[in-house]
Design an enzyme around this catalytic site. Structure first.
Site, PDB file in Angstrom:
ATOM      1  N   GLU A 210       0.597  -1.114   0.245  1.00  0.00           N
ATOM      2  CA  GLU A 210      -0.133  -0.060  -0.005  1.00  0.00           C
ATOM      3  C   GLU A 210       0.813   1.246   0.032  1.00  0.00           C
ATOM      4  O   GLU A 210       0.474   2.170   0.804  1.00  0.00           O
ATOM      5  CB  GLU A 210      -1.166   0.125   1.336  1.00  0.00           C
ATOM      6  CG  GLU A 210      -2.062  -1.178   1.016  1.00  0.00           C
ATOM      7  CD  GLU A 210      -2.913  -1.419   2.232  1.00  0.00           C
ATOM      8  OE1 GLU A 210      -2.483  -0.826   3.286  1.00  0.00           O
ATOM      9  OE2 GLU A 210      -3.926  -1.933   2.071  1.00  0.00           O
TER      10      GLU A 210
ATOM     11  N   GLU B  42      -6.657  -7.487  -1.680  1.00  0.00           N
ATOM     12  CA  GLU B  42      -7.329  -7.765  -0.357  1.00  0.00           C
ATOM     13  C   GLU B  42      -8.869  -7.543  -0.541  1.00  0.00           C
ATOM     14  O   GLU B  42      -9.261  -6.191  -1.023  1.00  0.00           O
ATOM     15  CB  GLU B  42      -6.542  -6.610   0.550  1.00  0.00           C
ATOM     16  CG  GLU B  42      -5.281  -6.818   1.036  1.00  0.00           C
ATOM     17  CD  GLU B  42      -4.645  -5.868   2.248  1.00  0.00           C
ATOM     18  OE1 GLU B  42      -5.621  -5.118   2.572  1.00  0.00           O
ATOM     19  OE2 GLU B  42      -3.620  -5.884   2.625  1.00  0.00           O
TER      20      GLU B  42
END
Length: 623
Positions: free
Chosen positions: A200, A272
Site C-alpha cells: 500500500e 485484499e
C-alpha cells in the site's frame, strides 16, 4: 484520511457489479484438475488475462493469516481450515519487528517466528503461498511491521530510499530472510507463487524508484519473482506508483478495467478483499462484514483474490498497532483481538460466513473439499479472586534527570510500556497542561490520583490535555507524578514518527515545567521477573495483582476482564495484551498452549484499580 475511511467505502458492501472487462478467465468444470505444490519446480507466469501455472490457467483463491498472530501449535489447524473452506493459497505477512527486535538481533526460530516451518506446512497440506514480507506491511500491526528501534534516530525517514539509516536496516532485513525464502519459491520446488514488494505504498508516497530498489534487493538474492503490489486504485492512479511488470492487487476495489489500463500485460486481481474489518478501542461494537455477494461474482468471473483475512488471530503482547491522520490526530489504537469478523474466528472456529463461503467455493471446485476440522477444545473456569502482588511505585528503577520530556524511544531506547515523570511543585491549586501525550497518562499529587489524559477519549470529548490540580493545604511543596502508558505505534499513512511518551511540554498554569526525574518501565520480561512483592496491601493505583488458576484439563479460554479498568494481562509469563473498559473488547483470548495442567499464574497490572475484581474464563469473545 484514515485507512478505515478510504477502504471501508467498498470493503464491507457487496459490489453491485464487477467490471467484466480486463480478460478474466472463467473457471468451468471442464478445466483440468488443479496443480498443487509437490516439491517439483513450477512456473507462475503473469498475463493480462490472469495467472498461468505451468502454462495452464490458475485462479488464486487465497486467504490471509499471520503466523505471528497465533501460537505455532495452531498453525496446521488454521491452514487445514482454509483448505477445507475451498482455498488453494495462504497469504502471509512477515512482521519485520517480530523477527528483529533490536538492530542485528534476529530471532527466526522461537515461538511463532519460524516462518519457514509455516510455509513448509502449507506445502505439506497442498497449499500455495502468497508471501508478503514487507519491509512495511501495515496489517494493523505495531508500526506497520517496521522495527520501532528506527524511531530512536531523531531524523529517521522511513519508507524512503534516500534515508541511509532506513535503507541500511532494510538491506540487513532482506539479506537475512531472502536466503531462507529463495528455496521456498515455486520455481525452486517450494510453494511460494509470488512475492509482494512493500505494501500500500501509494497511500504514503510517490517514489516509484523506492519500490524498484526493493525489488532489486530481492533479485540480488536470486529471487526473481513474480512480484506483485497491492494498493488502493485511486491512490495508485494519483501517485503513479505501479511497479512495471508486477501483478496489480486491488485493495477493497473491483474496477478491473481501470486497473488493467495501468497494469498493461500483467494481471489484475483482488489483493485484499474484506470479509470483515478491524476494530479500534472505543468503537461501539466489533466490526463485521458481508462479502458473500462479492465472492460469488469473483468466482463466476474466475478472478483471483485474497481474502483479508480468512483468519485473524490475536495481537498478543505489544503487537497491536494504531491509526491516525497525517497530523497525528484522531488516534485510533487497535484492540488486542484480531478476530476481524473473519470466516475463521479468533480461536479457529468456523463461523456462518465460513460455511457460506465454503458453499460458494465448493460449487466452483474441481474436486470435493476436505472435511472441516473440528475447533480446538475450549474451557470455562469459575471466577477467581486476584490479590495484590506488587506495586509499580515500589519497583521504580534509578531515574534519569532530564530538562524536558522526550519521546521514550529517544530517551530510553524504549519501544513500549510505561514512563514516569516526577518532580516537586508548589502547593497551590493549578491547571496542569500536558501537550502531546502518547498515549495515556495518569496524574498523581502526593500519591493521590487526580485525573487522566487520554489521546483516544479526550480528542473527542474535550481539549483533554488539562488536569486541574487541587491545592495541598499542609505543605509548601508536593510531589507530582505523571505516569504515561503507550499503545502501539501508528502503522498507516503519513504519521510514521509516532514516538511515545510525552513529546511536547508540561505546563503549570502558564509556566513550563523543567528538570524532571524520568523512570523507564518497559514492562518487558526482565522487568516483570524483577518485581518485588508487596509487604502490605498498596492503596495507590498502579498495582500488579496475581491470581492462581488450577486446571485439570486444558483448552482455549477467553479471560473476562470486564470488572477491571485499563491495563495488561499475563498468563504464565505470556503477555496476552491490553484490556480497557472503554471496550468493545472485554475478554482476552488465551490459547490452550499457554496454559498448564495444575498451577497457572495470572498477573494483572491495572492503572486505576486499587481493589481486585473477580475474573473468569469463557468460551467466546463476546459476552
Amino acid at each position: 484520511m484514515l485507512r478505515r475511511d478510504f477502504l471501508r467505502l467498498t470493503a464491507l458492501a457487496p459490489l453491485a457489479a464487477l467490471s467484466t472487462r480486463g480478460h478474466a478467465v472463467p473457471l468451468s468444470s471442464g478445466m483440468p484438475v488443479e496443480q498443487f505444490p509437490d516439491g517439483r519446480a513450477h512456473r507462475l507466469e503473469l498475463k493480462a488475462h490472469g495467472f498461468m501455472l505451468d502454462g495452464k490457467p490458475l485462479q488464486i483463491r487465497s486467504g490471509e493469516m499471520h503466523p505471528a498472530r497465533m501460537p505455532a501449535e495452531y498453525w496446521l489447524h488454521r491452514i487445514r481450515m482454509a483448505k477445507a473452506m475451498g482455498l488453494n493459497t495462504i497469504s502471509i505477512y512477515l512482521m519485520w519487528n517480530h523477527l528483529e527486535r533490536e538492530p542485528g538481533e534476529f530471532d527466526l526460530h522461537t515461538g511463532n517466528r519460524d516462518f519457514v516451518q509455516f510455509i513448509r506446512l502449507c506445502q505439506r497440506e497442498g497449499m500455495w503461498v502468497y508471501l508478503r514480507p514487507g519491509p512495511y506491511i501495515c496489517g494493523e500491526w505495531d508500526y506497520g511491521g517496521l522495527p520501532p528501534y528506527l524511531l530512536r534516530k531523531p531524523d529517521i525517514r522511513v519508507r524512503r530510499k534516500d534515508d541511509p539509516d532506513y535503507m541500511a536496516a532494510v538491506r540487513r532485513y532482506i539479506d537475512t530472510i531472502a536466503p531462507l525464502i529463495r528455496p521456498l519459491m515455486a520455481y525452486n520446488g517450494g510453494p511460494v507463487l509470488m512475492l509482494q514488494v512493500e505494501n500500500e505504498y501509494a497511500s504514503f508516497g510517490h517514489d516509484l524508484d523506492y519500490l524498484k530498489q526493493l525489488q532489486a534487493l530481492w533479485e540480488g538474492h536470486g529471487i526473481r519473482g513474480p512480484f506483485t503490489i497491492s494498493d488502493d486504485l485511486g491512490q495508485l492512479q494519483a501517485q503513479k506508483t505501479y511497479l512495471p511488470g508486477a501483478a496489480l492487487g486491488l485493495d477493497g476495489d473491483a474496477d478491473f478495467a481501470a486497473a488493467q489500463a495501468i497494469a498493461g500485460e500483467a494481471p489484475v486481481w483482488v489483493g485484499e478483499g474484506y470479509p470483515g474489518w478491524l476494530t479500534h478501542w472505543g468503537d461501539p461494537d466489533f466490526q463485521r462484514g458481508d462479502y458473500a455477494a462479492t465472492l460469488r461474482e469473483l468466482l463466476q468471473q474466475g478472478r483471483s483474490f485474497n481474502l483479508y483475512v480468512v483468519h485473524g488471530g490475536s495481537n498478543f503482547g505489544f503487537s497491536a498497532g494504531a491509526n491516525a491522520t497525517g497530523d497525528y490526530s484522531h488516534f485510533e489504537p487497535v484492540i488486542t483481538s484480531y478476530d476481524y469478523g473473519a470466516p475463521i474466528n479468533e480461536r479457529g472456529e468456523a463461523t456462518p460466513d465460513y460455511h457460506a463461503f465454503r458453499a460458494l467455493l465448493a460449487a466452483h471446485a474441481t474436486q470435493p473439499l476436505p472435511e472441516v476440522p473440528a475447533a480446538p477444545p475450549a474451557i470455562r473456569f469459575a471466577a477467581i479472586a486476584p490479590v495484590a502482588h506488587a506495586s509499580l511505585w515500589d519497583n521504580l528503577p534509578a531515574p534519569r534527570a532530564v530538562k524536558k520530556p522526550q519521546a521514550n524511544e529517544l530517551l530510553f531506547a524504549q519501544d513500549h510500556g510505561l514512563v514516569l515523570y516526577r518532580r516537586k511543585i508548589h502547593a497551590a491549586a493549578a491547571a496542569l497542561t500536558l501537550d502531546s501525550v502518547r498515549d495515556y497518562a495518569t496524574v498523581f499529587r502526593d500519591g493521590h490520583y487526580v485525573d487522566c489524559v487520554s489521546r483516544v477519549q479526550h480528542a473527542r470529548l474535550r481539549a483533554g490535555n488539562r488536569v486541574e490540580l487541587p491545592a495541598i493545604v499542609d505543605g509548601e511543596a508536593s510531589q507530582l507524578d505523571i505516569l504515561v502508558d503507550s499503545f502501539g505505534h501508528v502503522g498507516y499513512g503519513q504519521a510514521m514518527a509516532d514516538r511515545k511518551g510525552i513529546v511536547g511540554s508540561i505546563r503549570l498554569d502558564h509556566d513550563e515545567l523543567e528538570d524532571w526525574d524520568a523512570y523507564s518501565l518497559p514492562l518487558d520480561d526482565g522487568y516483570i521477573r524483577r518485581l518485588k512483592p508487596v509487604i502490605t496491601a498498596p492503596s495507590r493505583a498502579g498495582i500488579f495483582f496475581k491470581a492462581t488458576l488450577r486446571l485439570d484439563r486444558l483448552g482455549d479460554s477467553y479471560i473476562d476482564m470486564s470488572g477491571w479498568a485499563k491495563g495488561y494481562l499475563w498468563v504464565n509469563g505470556q503477555l496476552l495484551g491490553r484490556y480497557w473498559n472503554l471496550g468493545p473488547q472485554q475478554r482476552l483470548y488465551c490459547p490452550a498452549a499457554w496454559f498448564r495442567h495444575g498451577h497457572n499464574e495470572l498477573l494483572i497490572l491495572d492503572l486505576h484499580q486499587t481493589v481486585a475484581a473477580p475474573i473468569h474464563g469463557a468460551t467466546t469473545l463476546h459476552a
